[in-house]
Design an enzyme around this catalytic site. Structure first.
Site, short mmCIF file in Angstrom:
data_model
loop_
_atom_site.label_atom_id
_atom_site.label_comp_id
_atom_site.label_asym_id
_atom_site.label_seq_id
_atom_site.Cartn_x
_atom_site.Cartn_y
_atom_site.Cartn_z
N HIS A 251 0.82 -1.21 0.00
CA HIS A 251 0.00 0.00 0.00
C HIS A 251 0.86 1.26 0.00
O HIS A 251 0.46 2.28 -0.58
CB HIS A 251 -0.96 -0.01 1.18
CG HIS A 251 -2.20 -0.81 0.93
ND1 HIS A 251 -3.10 -1.15 1.92
CD2 HIS A 251 -2.69 -1.34 -0.21
CE1 HIS A 251 -4.09 -1.85 1.40
NE2 HIS A 251 -3.86 -1.98 0.11
N HIS A 378 -4.57 -5.62 -10.97
CA HIS A 378 -3.31 -4.98 -10.58
C HIS A 378 -2.24 -5.09 -11.67
O HIS A 378 -1.65 -4.07 -12.05
CB HIS A 378 -2.81 -5.56 -9.26
CG HIS A 378 -3.60 -5.11 -8.08
ND1 HIS A 378 -3.47 -3.86 -7.51
CD2 HIS A 378 -4.54 -5.75 -7.34
CE1 HIS A 378 -4.29 -3.75 -6.48
NE2 HIS A 378 -4.95 -4.88 -6.37
#
Length: 401
Positions: A251, A378
C-alpha cells in the site's frame, strides 16, 4: 535488458492476463462476468457469484484494453460488464451498489465505500474508452460517494453502511480512501473536470501528510470514527485477509503511484517528494533480501508480521517505480528487480496470469476459492501505466520501446 522496459514486452504481459480471462469470463446466462478462475489450471470454480469489485475491475481491465488498442473484443466485453454493473448491481430503491450477487439476486447488500470507488473507476475507464454509459456511471457512483460516505469535517470517506443507509460503521480505513482517490483521478482524467482532482488532492494530503505525520511518515490502515489511529485493530488476527494489523509495504507503493499520477495535474512539489518517501519506505521495510519480493505486512521496524508475498503488492510497486523513474532514473533498479521476481515466481509461465500470493520462500499455497477475486486488475493496470510512461517518453524506462 529487461524486456518490460519496452512496449512490446509490456503489451505481451498485458495481453496475457486479458487472454487468461477472456472469453470464458463472459457470462451469457446471468450477464456480467465469471471471474472465479483457478489460478493454476484455469477452470471456473464458481460460475454464479458476482462480486461488485470483481465486476468493476473487469470493466476497468477491458476498458484499458480498448485504450491500449487491444483486440476488438475488449470493447464488447467492457460494454457487457457495464450493463450488468448499472442494472444488476445497482439498487434503485436504496440508491447504492449491492456488494454480492448470486446470479442476479443480491445476497449481501452492504454498502462499501471500497465497492462504490471501484464502480466510479469502472465508469471512468469506460467513459475514457468511449463506452456508452460510462459517463452516467461516473455521475451515479460519485453522487453516492459524496452524499453517503464523504465526511466534510474530516475531508475523508467513511467505510461502510447498511443496505438502507441507516447504520454507518464506526470503522474508518485507508484502503477505501486510497481506491476512492484512484477512481477520482481516473474520473478527472476521463472528464477533464477539476472537481474530481480537487477531491483527490484532499484525500492525498489528509492521508499522506497529516495523518502520516502521527506515525513517523508511515501509513497506518485503521482508524476510529473520528479518524484517530486505531493501532490495536485486529492485533489478535495478524493474518486477517482484508484488515490485518501492521504496515503494508504494497500500500505504501500504491499510494506512491497515486501521488505520482496526481502530480501530473498539480504543481505542489510535496507530491513527488512524498511519493519517493513512501516508495522508499515500502522497499526498505518490506523487501525480503533473502527470498525476494515485498512482504504482506510488517512492524514499524520492518520485522515481517505476515511474510507471504502477494502479487498485487509487487504489481503496484512496478507501476510506482515506472512513474518515479521519469523523475529519477535510479528507480529503474527497483523496476527491474520487481519484474525479475514477478517473472520468476508470480507469473504462471503457461497462462500468463499472476498468482494471488506465495509463501515467503516463493511456493504456491492452497488457492483461495472465494468470490473476492481481482481478475488481473493490478498487473493490467500497472502494465498499462508503464506503457503510458513509454508513450510520453520512449526512453523513460531506459530502452527504445
Amino acid at each position: 535488458m529487461n524486456v518490460y522496459r519496452t512496449r512490446e514486452g509490456l503489451r505481451h504481459a498485458f495481453r496475457d492476463v486479458l487472454n487468461f480471462y477472456h472469453p470464458d469470463c463472459i457470462d451469457t446466462r446471468f450477464g456480467g462476468y465469471v471471474t472465479q478462475f483457478d489460478e493454476r489450471d484455469g477452470y471456473v470454480y464458481d460460475a454464479r457469484s458476482k462480486h461488485l469489485v470483481a465486476t468493476a475491475r473487469a470493466i476497468n481491465n477491458f476498458s484499458l484494453g480498448v485504450l491500449a488498442d487491444g483486440p476488438e473484443w475488449c470493447r464488447t466485453a467492457a460494454e457487457h460488464g457495464l450493463r450488468f454493473l448499472s442494472t444488476a448491481h445497482w439498487d434503485p430503491e436504496n440508491e447504492g451498489y449491492d456488494w454480492l450477487l448470486e446470479g442476479r439476486e443480491p445476497t449481501d447488500r452492504t454498502r462499501f465505500c471500497y465497492g462504490h470507488a471501484f464502480a466510479l473507476l469502472a465508469g471512468a475507464r469506460a467513459h475514457q474508452a468511449g463506452i456508452p454509459g460510462g459517463r452516467d456511471e461516473i455521475d451515479r457512483a460519485f453522487s453516492v460517494l459524496e452524499e453517503r460516505f464523504f465526511e466534510p469535517e474530516h475531508g475523508l470517506y467513511a467505510d461502510r453502511a447498511s443496505s438502507d443507509w441507516m447504520d454507518l460503521s464506526p470503522y474508518r480505513g485507508a484502503n477505501a480512501n486510497m481506491h476512492t482517490l484512484e477512481a477520482l483521478l481516473a474520473a478527472g482524467e476521463a472528464t477533464g473536470e477539476g472537481r474530481f482532482l480537487d477531491r483527490a488532492y484532499t484525500i492525498a494530503e489528509r492521508f499522506t501528510r497529516e495523518l502520516a505525520a502521527e506515525t513517523d511518515g508511515l501509513l497506518w490502515e485503521h482508524y476510529t470514527d473520528t479518524w484517530q489511529h486505531d493501532l490495536s485493530h485486529n492485533e489478535d488476527e495478524p493474518d486477517h485477509q482484508f484488515r490485518p494489523p501492521g504496515y503494508q509495504p504494497g500500500h505504501h507503493a500504491e499510494w506512491a503511484k497515486l501521488l505520482c499520477l496526481l502530480a501530473e495535474h498539480r504543481e505542489e512539489a510535496w507530491l513527488l517528494t512524498r511519493a519517493s518517501e513512501l516508495f522508499d519506505a515500502a522497499v526498505e521495510l518490506g523487501w525480503d533480501e533473502e527470498y525476494g519480493g515485498l512482504y504482506y505486512t510488517v512492524e514499524e521496524s520492518g520485522e515481517p508480521i505476515v511474510d507471504e508475498k502477494y502479487g498485487w503488492a509487487q504489481a503496484e510497486a512496478i507501476g510506482a517505480s515506472a512513474l518515479l523513474a521519469r523523475h529519477d532514473p535510479t528507480y529503474l533498479e527497483w523496476y527491474d528487480r520487481l519484474w525479475s521476481y514477478s517473472t520468476e515466481r508470480l507469473i504462471d509461465p503457461r497462462h500468463g496470469n499472476w498468482y494471488e500470493r506465495l509463501t515467503r520462500e516463493g511456493e504456491l499455497p492452497e488457492p483461495d476459492h472465494g468470490p473476492e477475486v481481482e481478475p488481473g486488475y493490478h498487473p493490467i493496470t500497472n502494465c498499462w501505466l508503464a506503457m503510458e510512461v513509454l508513450e510520453d517518453d520512449p526512453m523513460a524506462l531506459g530502452a527504445d520501446g
